[in-house]
Design a protein around this motif. Structure first.
Motif, short mmCIF file in Angstrom:
data_model
loop_
_atom_site.label_atom_id
_atom_site.label_comp_id
_atom_site.label_asym_id
_atom_site.label_seq_id
_atom_site.Cartn_x
_atom_site.Cartn_y
_atom_site.Cartn_z
N LYS A 150 7.73 12.73 -2.32
CA LYS A 150 8.38 13.40 -1.18
C LYS A 150 9.29 12.44 -0.42
O LYS A 150 10.35 12.83 0.08
CB LYS A 150 7.32 13.97 -0.24
N LEU A 151 8.89 11.18 -0.33
CA LEU A 151 9.72 10.18 0.34
C LEU A 151 11.01 9.95 -0.44
O LEU A 151 12.10 9.85 0.14
CB LEU A 151 8.95 8.86 0.48
N SER A 175 0.82 -1.22 0.00
CA SER A 175 0.00 0.00 0.00
C SER A 175 0.85 1.27 0.00
O SER A 175 0.44 2.29 0.57
CB SER A 175 -0.92 0.01 1.23
N LEU A 176 2.01 1.23 -0.63
CA LEU A 176 2.83 2.44 -0.69
C LEU A 176 2.14 3.57 -1.44
O LEU A 176 2.50 4.74 -1.27
CB LEU A 176 4.19 2.13 -1.32
N ASN A 177 1.16 3.25 -2.25
CA ASN A 177 0.47 4.27 -3.04
C ASN A 177 -0.36 5.23 -2.18
O ASN A 177 -0.79 6.28 -2.66
CB ASN A 177 -0.44 3.61 -4.07
N VAL A 178 -0.58 4.91 -0.90
CA VAL A 178 -1.41 5.78 -0.06
C VAL A 178 -0.62 6.98 0.48
O VAL A 178 -1.21 7.89 1.05
CB VAL A 178 -2.04 5.00 1.12
N ILE A 179 0.71 6.98 0.32
CA ILE A 179 1.51 8.08 0.83
C ILE A 179 2.06 8.92 -0.33
O ILE A 179 1.87 8.58 -1.50
CB ILE A 179 2.69 7.55 1.69
N ASN A 180 2.76 9.98 0.02
CA ASN A 180 3.41 10.82 -0.99
C ASN A 180 4.78 10.23 -1.30
O ASN A 180 5.77 10.54 -0.63
CB ASN A 180 3.53 12.26 -0.48
N VAL A 181 4.84 9.38 -2.29
CA VAL A 181 6.08 8.67 -2.62
C VAL A 181 7.14 9.62 -3.14
O VAL A 181 8.33 9.47 -2.85
CB VAL A 181 5.81 7.54 -3.63
N ALA A 233 12.52 -1.31 -5.99
CA ALA A 233 11.93 -2.61 -6.36
C ALA A 233 10.50 -2.44 -6.87
O ALA A 233 10.06 -3.19 -7.76
CB ALA A 233 11.95 -3.54 -5.15
N LEU A 234 9.80 -1.46 -6.35
CA LEU A 234 8.40 -1.26 -6.73
C LEU A 234 8.25 -0.32 -7.91
O LEU A 234 7.14 0.12 -8.23
CB LEU A 234 7.60 -0.75 -5.53
N GLY A 235 9.37 -0.01 -8.58
CA GLY A 235 9.30 0.72 -9.83
C GLY A 235 9.43 2.23 -9.75
O GLY A 235 9.17 2.93 -10.73
N TYR A 236 9.86 2.77 -8.59
CA TYR A 236 9.95 4.21 -8.45
C TYR A 236 11.34 4.76 -8.81
O TYR A 236 11.58 5.96 -8.70
CB TYR A 236 9.58 4.64 -7.03
N GLY A 237 12.27 3.88 -9.19
CA GLY A 237 13.59 4.33 -9.63
C GLY A 237 14.57 4.48 -8.47
O GLY A 237 14.21 4.40 -7.30
N GLN A 238 15.83 4.72 -8.82
CA GLN A 238 16.89 4.92 -7.83
C GLN A 238 16.95 6.38 -7.42
O GLN A 238 16.82 7.27 -8.26
CB GLN A 238 18.24 4.50 -8.39
N CYS A 239 17.20 6.62 -6.14
CA CYS A 239 17.20 8.00 -5.66
C CYS A 239 18.48 8.36 -4.91
O CYS A 239 18.54 9.41 -4.26
CB CYS A 239 15.99 8.27 -4.78
#
Length: 430
Positions: A283-284, A275-281, A324-330
């Motif tokens: 900003k994280l 459920s990571l989609n419920v937060i502001n990814v 891993a969930l597709g948001y890329g490297q930061c």
């Protein structure tokens, strides 16, 4: 009017003495600009801005830069595995010194840090003899098979139960030890810790409630395959309110600043709940990226704080979960790897440390190694897969230390996580 003036003076005196802690009289100084040496005018201003933290960071930075300058070699930095293995093996053979009695309530943690460090460096370095010692120790703490306290005779605690379950997963079911875990009893105990706001007490009657408790409870339940809707009710709402304006997570809703440890606990918990989609990814991602200090190359745990090797995992794994969930490297994995290998280990002392000038310990050895494994891997996961199926791919752009693949959600070797969860795939026992 006189009464108002009197109140204002009284208020000013209260602020000056009670709130500011001491009197601060106004200082007046007349400066003749014609006599002023402009080459030195900036120094007093900088001195006024200095704090204990800025002074400490300056000292650490000087040590780090010196290490980087002197640590260059054509082959690049390497992990001195055998040296660290010696340090870890000794811990299972001797009694710990008296100054470590403060860790009496952390016995499962000590076992996890040491055993996991060995497994991460080489999957075959945890011998059967040591596994049996670990099993005997844990079931002397809880002969009923869980939940587990920090030591014999101590109250069951979420953190020590989390560490105990983790280290049991590393023991590869030796002598059928996994069947000795009482999943039903642990499940009922977890339910008894639930709070109406969605959090979990860490211990009955006296335990605190924060994101650490949620992560420990969800990790235990996921590994033992006892995660139910009843157990997770209200958890998402609690975690969502813990995300601060910075993007990271604090300990409780609307209470703390964002912190690396709490951010990992919240991010990993959300991954377990899918459920990571419920937060502001976004900003994280920004917050995780900002924790990597440009000069030191390692992570700090909070804004304007010092670099520390343990955040190589707490922040690095949070970023790896997002990757891993597709948001890329930061963050810069190669830079973090250099910090760990050059600044968190030294030639004279085995084990890994948080920063130059500090001593090595089991805690930092484990989390620096986990962070190193994160830097040397790329992470991916199918959209509908649970987090124990996260895949590790070698990062070809970085020289490998030949570490065991690590699951960033659980802080354990991926194969141990998969085997352990598969063993309990029947769900909650009757």
């Amino acid at each position: 009017m006189r009464q108002r003036v009197g109140r204002s003076i009284a208020r000013a005196k209260f602020i000056n003495t009670a709130l500011l802690g001491r009197k601060r009289p106004v200082m007046e100084k007349v400066v003749d600009l014609t006599d002023l040496d402009t080459s030195h005018t900036i120094q007093p201003l900088l001195k006024e801005l200095e704090t204990v933290t800025t002074e400490a960071r300056h000292e650490v930075l000087q040590s780090v830069l010196e290490i980087y300058e002197n640590g260059r070699n054509p082959d690049g930095p390497t992990l001195t595995k055998e040296f660290h293995k010696m340090y870890l093996d000794v811990a299972f053979e001797i009694s710990l010194p008296p100054q470590m009695t403060a860790l009496d309530a952390s016995q499962p943690w000590m076992l996890y840090w040491i055993a996991n460090s060995l497994k991460v460096m080489d999957k075959d370095w945890l011998s059967d003899g040591v596994k049996r010692k670990i099993v005997n120790k844990l079931f002397s703490i809880s002969s009923s098979g869980g939940p587990f306290g920090g030591g014999p005779g101590q109250l069951p605690h979420l953190a020590s139960t989390y560490a105990a379950i983790n280290v049991l997963s590393l023991c590869d079911n030796i002598d059928g030890c996994w069947d000795r875990i009482d999943r039903r009893r642990i499940y009922e105990w977890l339910l008894s810790l639930k709070e109406p706001n969605g959090g979990f007490k860490t211990c009955l009657e006296v335990g605190e409630v924060d994101t650490r408790g949620i992560y420990c409870a969800l990790s235990i339940a996921a590994l033992l395959n006892i995660l139910t809707d009843e157990l997770t009710e209200g958890v998402l709402g609690y975690l969502k309110e813990c995300q601060s304006y910075e993007g990271g997570f604090g300990s409780c809703p609307h209470v703390d600043e964002a912190h690396g440890g709490y951010t990992f606990c919240a991010t990993a918990s959300l991954a377990i709940l899918r459920s990571l989609n419920v937060i502001n990814v976004e900003k994280l991602l920004e917050w995780c990226s900002a924790r990597q200090l440009q000069e030191e190359r390692g992570f700090c745990g909070r804004s304007n704080k010092l670099v520390d090797g343990c955040y190589s995992f707490w922040v690095g794994a949070s970023a790896a979960i997002l990757e891993a969930l597709g948001y890329g490297q930061c963050f810069d994995k190669n830079a973090l790897r250099e910090y760990i290998l050059l600044c968190c280990q030294e030639k004279e002392q085995p084990g890994l440390r948080d920063k130059p000038g500090a001593h090595s310990d089991f805690y930092h050895t484990n989390y620096c190694l986990l962070g190193l494994a994160v830097t040397e891997s790329l992470y991916t996961c199918a959209s509908n897969d649970p987090p124990h199926k996260i895949k590790c791919i070698p990062n070809r752009q970085i020289v490998s230390s030949e570490l065991t693949d690590v699951n960033p959600v659980y802080g354990l070797p991926t194969e141990n996580v998969r085997r352990f969860i598969h063993y309990f795939d029947s769900g909650l026992p009757p």
